[in-house]
Design an enzyme around this catalytic site. Sequence first.
Site, PDB file in Angstrom:
ATOM      1  N   ASP A  42     -32.402  -6.770  56.659  1.00 49.56           N
ATOM      2  CA  ASP A  42     -31.673  -6.900  55.391  1.00 49.56           C
ATOM      3  C   ASP A  42     -31.581  -8.380  55.024  1.00 49.56           C
ATOM      4  N   ARG A  46     -27.385  -8.075  48.567  1.00 54.37           N
ATOM      5  CA  ARG A  46     -26.376  -7.269  47.885  1.00 54.37           C
ATOM      6  C   ARG A  46     -24.995  -7.934  47.940  1.00 54.37           C
ATOM      7  N   ASP A  85     -35.910 -11.478  53.755  1.00 50.31           N
ATOM      8  CA  ASP A  85     -36.311 -10.790  52.525  1.00 50.31           C
ATOM      9  C   ASP A  85     -37.683 -10.151  52.759  1.00 50.31           C
ATOM     10  N   ARG A 111     -30.546  -1.497  43.588  1.00 48.59           N
ATOM     11  CA  ARG A 111     -30.454  -0.080  43.278  1.00 48.59           C
ATOM     12  C   ARG A 111     -29.576   0.286  42.083  1.00 48.59           C
ATOM     13  N   ASN A 129     -38.549  -7.391  43.063  1.00 47.96           N
ATOM     14  CA  ASN A 129     -37.981  -7.161  44.396  1.00 47.96           C
ATOM     15  C   ASN A 129     -38.393  -5.790  44.926  1.00 47.96           C
ATOM     16  N   THR A 155     -35.644   8.207  43.843  1.00 44.57           N
ATOM     17  CA  THR A 155     -34.470   8.689  43.119  1.00 44.57           C
ATOM     18  C   THR A 155     -34.814   9.904  42.270  1.00 44.57           C
ATOM     19  N   SER A 190     -34.278   3.559  33.106  1.00 51.70           N
ATOM     20  CA  SER A 190     -33.767   2.185  33.225  1.00 51.70           C
ATOM     21  C   SER A 190     -34.870   1.419  33.940  1.00 51.70           C
ATOM     22  N   TYR A 192     -34.487  -0.172  36.566  1.00 55.84           N
ATOM     23  CA  TYR A 192     -34.340   0.182  37.986  1.00 55.84           C
ATOM     24  C   TYR A 192     -35.060   1.495  38.299  1.00 55.84           C
ATOM     25  N   HIS A 193     -34.707   2.554  37.550  1.00 53.97           N
ATOM     26  CA  HIS A 193     -35.323   3.858  37.859  1.00 53.97           C
ATOM     27  C   HIS A 193     -36.851   3.765  37.740  1.00 53.97           C
ATOM     28  N   LYS A 196     -38.712   2.615  40.801  1.00 50.11           N
ATOM     29  CA  LYS A 196     -38.938   3.676  41.801  1.00 50.11           C
ATOM     30  C   LYS A 196     -40.198   4.477  41.467  1.00 50.11           C
ATOM     31  N   LEU A 250     -19.037   9.922  40.838  1.00 49.80           N
ATOM     32  CA  LEU A 250     -17.888  10.563  41.491  1.00 49.80           C
ATOM     33  C   LEU A 250     -17.010   9.555  42.240  1.00 49.80           C
ATOM     34  N   ASN A 251     -17.619   8.629  42.950  1.00 48.44           N
ATOM     35  CA  ASN A 251     -16.825   7.617  43.659  1.00 48.44           C
ATOM     36  C   ASN A 251     -15.963   6.832  42.675  1.00 48.44           C
TER      37      ASN A 251
HETATM   38  P1  NAD Z   1     -26.989  -1.014  48.485  1.00 55.00           P
HETATM   39  O1  NAD Z   1     -27.109  -2.031  47.412  1.00 55.00           O
HETATM   40  O2  NAD Z   1     -25.642  -0.724  49.048  1.00 55.00           O
HETATM   41  O3  NAD Z   1     -27.940  -1.422  49.711  1.00 55.00           O
HETATM   42  C1  NAD Z   1     -29.228  -1.942  49.559  1.00 55.00           C
HETATM   43  C2  NAD Z   1     -29.450  -2.953  50.687  1.00 55.00           C
HETATM   44  O4  NAD Z   1     -30.789  -3.462  50.599  1.00 55.00           O
HETATM   45  C3  NAD Z   1     -28.505  -4.152  50.593  1.00 55.00           C
HETATM   46  O5  NAD Z   1     -27.857  -4.378  51.824  1.00 55.00           O
HETATM   47  C4  NAD Z   1     -29.432  -5.314  50.204  1.00 55.00           C
HETATM   48  O6  NAD Z   1     -28.977  -6.558  50.711  1.00 55.00           O
HETATM   49  C5  NAD Z   1     -30.765  -4.865  50.782  1.00 55.00           C
HETATM   50  N1  NAD Z   1     -31.951  -5.438  50.091  1.00 55.00           N
HETATM   51  C6  NAD Z   1     -32.243  -5.395  48.772  1.00 55.00           C
HETATM   52  N2  NAD Z   1     -33.405  -6.027  48.528  1.00 55.00           N
HETATM   53  C7  NAD Z   1     -33.870  -6.474  49.723  1.00 55.00           C
HETATM   54  C8  NAD Z   1     -35.017  -7.216  50.120  1.00 55.00           C
HETATM   55  N3  NAD Z   1     -35.927  -7.618  49.238  1.00 55.00           N
HETATM   56  N4  NAD Z   1     -35.189  -7.518  51.438  1.00 55.00           N
HETATM   57  C9  NAD Z   1     -34.252  -7.115  52.360  1.00 55.00           C
HETATM   58  N5  NAD Z   1     -33.145  -6.414  52.031  1.00 55.00           N
HETATM   59  C10 NAD Z   1     -32.958  -6.106  50.723  1.00 55.00           C
HETATM   60  O7  NAD Z   1     -27.674   0.328  47.954  1.00 55.00           O
HETATM   61  P2  NAD Z   1     -27.512   1.842  48.478  1.00 55.00           P
HETATM   62  O8  NAD Z   1     -26.568   2.527  47.585  1.00 55.00           O
HETATM   63  O9  NAD Z   1     -27.306   1.859  49.929  1.00 55.00           O
HETATM   64  O10 NAD Z   1     -28.962   2.395  48.172  1.00 55.00           O
HETATM   65  C11 NAD Z   1     -29.975   2.335  49.155  1.00 55.00           C
HETATM   66  C12 NAD Z   1     -31.259   2.969  48.630  1.00 55.00           C
HETATM   67  O11 NAD Z   1     -31.021   4.330  48.292  1.00 55.00           O
HETATM   68  C13 NAD Z   1     -31.792   2.295  47.374  1.00 55.00           C
HETATM   69  O12 NAD Z   1     -33.192   2.228  47.442  1.00 55.00           O
HETATM   70  C14 NAD Z   1     -31.347   3.219  46.269  1.00 55.00           C
HETATM   71  O13 NAD Z   1     -32.223   3.137  45.195  1.00 55.00           O
HETATM   72  C15 NAD Z   1     -31.391   4.575  46.946  1.00 55.00           C
HETATM   73  N6  NAD Z   1     -30.449   5.528  46.332  1.00 55.00           N
HETATM   74  C16 NAD Z   1     -29.098   5.271  46.315  1.00 55.00           C
HETATM   75  C17 NAD Z   1     -28.239   6.190  45.718  1.00 55.00           C
HETATM   76  C18 NAD Z   1     -26.750   5.985  45.642  1.00 55.00           C
HETATM   77  O14 NAD Z   1     -26.062   6.803  45.010  1.00 55.00           O
HETATM   78  N7  NAD Z   1     -26.196   4.965  46.251  1.00 55.00           N
HETATM   79  C19 NAD Z   1     -28.766   7.367  45.156  1.00 55.00           C
HETATM   80  C20 NAD Z   1     -30.149   7.584  45.188  1.00 55.00           C
HETATM   81  C21 NAD Z   1     -30.981   6.654  45.777  1.00 55.00           C
HETATM   82  N1  USQ Z   2     -21.572   8.052  34.220  1.00 57.23           N
HETATM   83  C1  USQ Z   2     -20.434   8.300  33.469  1.00 57.23           C
HETATM   84  N2  USQ Z   2     -19.315   7.566  33.739  1.00 57.23           N
HETATM   85  C2  USQ Z   2     -19.280   6.608  34.717  1.00 57.23           C
HETATM   86  C3  USQ Z   2     -20.444   6.380  35.483  1.00 57.23           C
HETATM   87  C4  USQ Z   2     -21.581   7.111  35.203  1.00 57.23           C
HETATM   88  O1  USQ Z   2     -20.429   9.154  32.595  1.00 57.23           O
HETATM   89  O2  USQ Z   2     -18.233   5.983  34.888  1.00 57.23           O
HETATM   90  C5  USQ Z   2     -22.802   8.852  33.962  1.00 57.23           C
HETATM   91  C6  USQ Z   2     -24.009   8.017  33.587  1.00 57.23           C
HETATM   92  O3  USQ Z   2     -24.078   7.801  32.198  1.00 57.23           O
HETATM   93  C7  USQ Z   2     -25.140   8.878  34.116  1.00 57.23           C
HETATM   94  C8  USQ Z   2     -24.543   9.596  35.316  1.00 57.23           C
HETATM   95  O4  USQ Z   2     -23.134   9.485  35.176  1.00 57.23           O
HETATM   96  O5  USQ Z   2     -25.495   9.842  33.190  1.00 57.23           O
HETATM   97  C9  USQ Z   2     -24.950   8.991  36.656  1.00 57.23           C
HETATM   98  O6  USQ Z   2     -24.664   7.616  36.655  1.00 57.23           O
HETATM   99  P1  USQ Z   2     -24.373   6.815  38.021  1.00 57.23           P
HETATM  100  O7  USQ Z   2     -23.978   5.427  37.665  1.00 57.23           O
HETATM  101  O8  USQ Z   2     -23.484   7.605  38.880  1.00 57.23           O
HETATM  102  O9  USQ Z   2     -25.804   6.866  38.718  1.00 57.23           O
HETATM  103  P2  USQ Z   2     -27.199   6.191  38.325  1.00 57.23           P
HETATM  104  O10 USQ Z   2     -27.060   5.065  37.403  1.00 57.23           O
HETATM  105  O11 USQ Z   2     -28.141   7.271  37.952  1.00 57.23           O
HETATM  106  O12 USQ Z   2     -27.629   5.557  39.723  1.00 57.23           O
HETATM  107  C10 USQ Z   2     -27.185   6.036  40.987  1.00 57.23           C
HETATM  108  C11 USQ Z   2     -27.569   4.976  42.022  1.00 57.23           C
HETATM  109  C12 USQ Z   2     -29.085   4.845  42.052  1.00 57.23           C
HETATM  110  C13 USQ Z   2     -29.721   6.202  42.275  1.00 57.23           C
HETATM  111  C14 USQ Z   2     -29.241   7.237  41.273  1.00 57.23           C
HETATM  112  C15 USQ Z   2     -29.679   8.642  41.612  1.00 57.23           C
HETATM  113  O13 USQ Z   2     -26.959   3.732  41.701  1.00 57.23           O
HETATM  114  O14 USQ Z   2     -29.459   3.936  43.077  1.00 57.23           O
HETATM  115  O15 USQ Z   2     -31.103   6.092  42.191  1.00 57.23           O
HETATM  116  O16 USQ Z   2     -27.797   7.268  41.285  1.00 57.23           O
HETATM  117  S1  USQ Z   2     -30.062   9.596  40.177  1.00 57.23           S
HETATM  118  O17 USQ Z   2     -28.933   9.542  39.259  1.00 57.23           O
HETATM  119  O18 USQ Z   2     -30.335  10.927  40.625  1.00 57.23           O
HETATM  120  O19 USQ Z   2     -31.229   8.964  39.567  1.00 57.23           O
END
Ligand code: NAD
Ligand code: USQ
Length: 404
Positions: A42, A46, A85, A111, A129, A155, A190, A192-193, A196, A250-251
Amino acid sequence: VQTSSGNPFKPQRVMVIGGDGYCGWATALHLSNKGYEVAIVDSLVRRLFDHQLGLESLTPISSIQNRLHCWKSLTGKNIELYIGDICDFEFLSETFKTFEPDAVVHFGEQRSAPYSMIDRSRAVYTQQNNVVGTLNVLFAIKEFREQCHLVKLGTMGEYGTPNIDIEEGYITITHNGRTDTLPYPKQASSFYHLSKVHDSHNIAFTCKAWGIRATDLNQGVVYGVRTDETALHEELYNRFDYDGIFGTALNRFCVQAAVGHPLTVYGKGGQTRGFLDIRDTVQCVELAIANPAKPGEFRVFNQFTEQFSVNQLAELVTKAGEKLGLDVKTIHVPNPRVEAEEHYYNCKNTKLVDLGLKPHFLSDSLLDSLLNFAVQYKDRVDTKQIMPSVSWKKIGVKTKTVTA
Ligand code: NAD
Ligand code: USQ
């Protein structure tokens, strides 16, 4: 459990990239607990984003060094640590040569969708990245560890919200009398998406061209905070993001309910997504590692357990809050994103269940405990960070300092 590190089909040594993050930390501990030799890679970037944006996790989180020290003193298990990195190929090469992983779980990306939509520089950073990091991992596997299985976090957002059922990675189509099984169409919404989607294409190509074995886990939105391992000690606690940039639906709602902030439903609230408990994230990753893809195979699993609309989540949190004596209100915030707010959504998610996933469905007791957790830490909440601050339409080239 698995024993022989010489046999690529019995993976023993697992590199967790992004192992200091929300999903990665929980997974690293879980795998270590299950007897795997684990190394965390890592860059800690973040933690830097949090400092730059003035954000903090709801839960206080220890440094990665203290986390690992605590884990070792409680369990006797060692987790190796490589800080760097993965976009730096020299660093990544060294970690591969030293650790010799049988499986790499790649969580290490930027993410947040809102983060990627702040300004041009964050959009470019996110794609650079994520795409370059994943390409480097693919090259490292090819060069140093051909049999290593890549388990990559994708995702559900790669698919968007098409008006037909969503399959797991591939769809069989008959067109002008001919039939083929093709990658399922991608419509990410987005930068971001989209990163992926680009990753998935690069991985699929290298599976074909070089015989890499890979599993793309198209994960839905994760909720929850405690896993068996992180609950063992305060120094092992996981991060819990609730702010408008890194917090997820939800969180966020649980924290909002705990501090008496109205639940922030964006737009009409009919946005439907796949969701899963963080305890299932760790279970799914373990299942993918224990049952590796074959050489050359690009396997796609949809990793979520239930679908909810944002309105449904708000209702569930309102009811659970009432039981705890909280007065929970909801507001419809003008949607900062560009997305469908009323749409068809029906996704397949059978492949992980077939491998043995036993889902933790969203229950009253989980909502109670999440809400109680949020109440316990509510004095740490910076309410200025709750409302969304990033607009999909207002993104521009000017570097933006985000202030609450
Ligand atoms: P997070 O931001 O908490 O953790 C990501 C970690 O990756 C961080 O510790 C960051 O420092 C590290 N990182 C980022 N770029 C890096 C690099 N270039 N080299 C080394 N380390 C690096 O995110 P998360 O919520 O734990 O998500 C982890 C993965 O799961 C992501 O790929 C995200 O897209 C995917 N994901 C997350 C969710 C969600 O709801 N949290 C949902 C679907 C998918
Ligand atoms: N949303 C609300 N209110 C809020 C937050 C979000 O209505 O306060 C809505 C958003 O508009 C969206 C949905 O809830 O339609 C999900 O948003 P989110 O912020 O919970 O999730 P998202 O941006 O999609 O991203 C998160 C993670 C990402 C992961 C993704 C999975 O940050 O890393 O890839 O969830 S998924 O949604 O299946 O693509």
